[in-house]
Design a protein around this motif. Structure first.
Motif, PDB file in Angstrom:
ATOM      1  N   MET A   1      33.626  33.473  25.744  1.00  0.00           N
ATOM      2  CA  MET A   1      33.975  34.497  26.722  1.00  0.00           C
ATOM      3  C   MET A   1      32.819  35.479  26.816  1.00  0.00           C
ATOM      4  O   MET A   1      32.345  36.016  25.831  1.00  0.00           O
ATOM      5  N   TYR A   6      33.714  41.138  34.373  1.00  0.00           N
ATOM      6  CA  TYR A   6      35.148  41.402  34.467  1.00  0.00           C
ATOM      7  C   TYR A   6      35.900  40.104  34.676  1.00  0.00           C
ATOM      8  O   TYR A   6      35.548  39.295  35.524  1.00  0.00           O
ATOM      9  N   GLN A   7      36.932  39.896  33.857  1.00  0.00           N
ATOM     10  CA  GLN A   7      37.808  38.740  33.987  1.00  0.00           C
ATOM     11  C   GLN A   7      39.243  39.264  33.971  1.00  0.00           C
ATOM     12  O   GLN A   7      39.693  39.769  32.951  1.00  0.00           O
ATOM     13  N   TYR A  96      44.874  40.618  40.329  1.00  0.00           N
ATOM     14  CA  TYR A  96      44.046  40.980  39.173  1.00  0.00           C
ATOM     15  C   TYR A  96      44.669  42.147  38.417  1.00  0.00           C
ATOM     16  O   TYR A  96      44.698  42.169  37.190  1.00  0.00           O
TER      17      TYR A  96
END
Length: 128
Positions: A1, A6-7, A96
């Motif tokens: 990761m 931004y995830q 999101y």
């Protein structure tokens, strides 16, 4: 990761923010340890030892946010930051934001469980 992108629901803070969360974890841990040392050294009543939950919550929140690379406040407010401390960007997509809010609930829930377990353990430990 990656910690630089931004995830949604996965990662909303970068290295500088992660360091800050980790430091708050260490601060909460230190306060909790000092509190418990004093509580047992001075024979404070068991019900007073329950208050260790507060610094434990600070520690747990800090360490969990650092481990997950996810800020609870940012997630709740629809923000993220991968730059300098104090700068945030908005998350505009509704899906999101929902993913971020689910992650917030996970971290808050884990913090509550950790705090409760430590507080109950401190309550149940008999004084010598």
């Amino acid at each position: 990761m990656s910690t630089n992108v931004y995830q949604p629901g996965v990662c909303n803070i970068g290295p500088a923010e992660i360091r800050q969360r980790r430091m708050s974890g260490y601060l909460g841990l230190a306060i909790a340890v000092v509190f418990l040392v004093l509580a047992f050294a001075f024979g404070w009543p068991a019900w007073v030892r329950l208050f260790v939950a507060l610094p434990v919550a600070i520690a747990a929140t800090g360490f969990l946010q650092a481990a997950f690379h996810f800020c609870v406040r940012f997630g709740a407010q629809g923000l993220f930051n991968f730059g300098e401390l104090g700068t945030q960007e908005a998350v505009h997509e509704a899906e999101y934001r929902r993913k971020d809010q689910r992650k917030v609930l996970l971290i808050v829930g884990l913090t509550a469980v950790i705090s409760a377990v430590v507080a109950i353990a401190a309550f149940l430990v008999p004084l010598p």
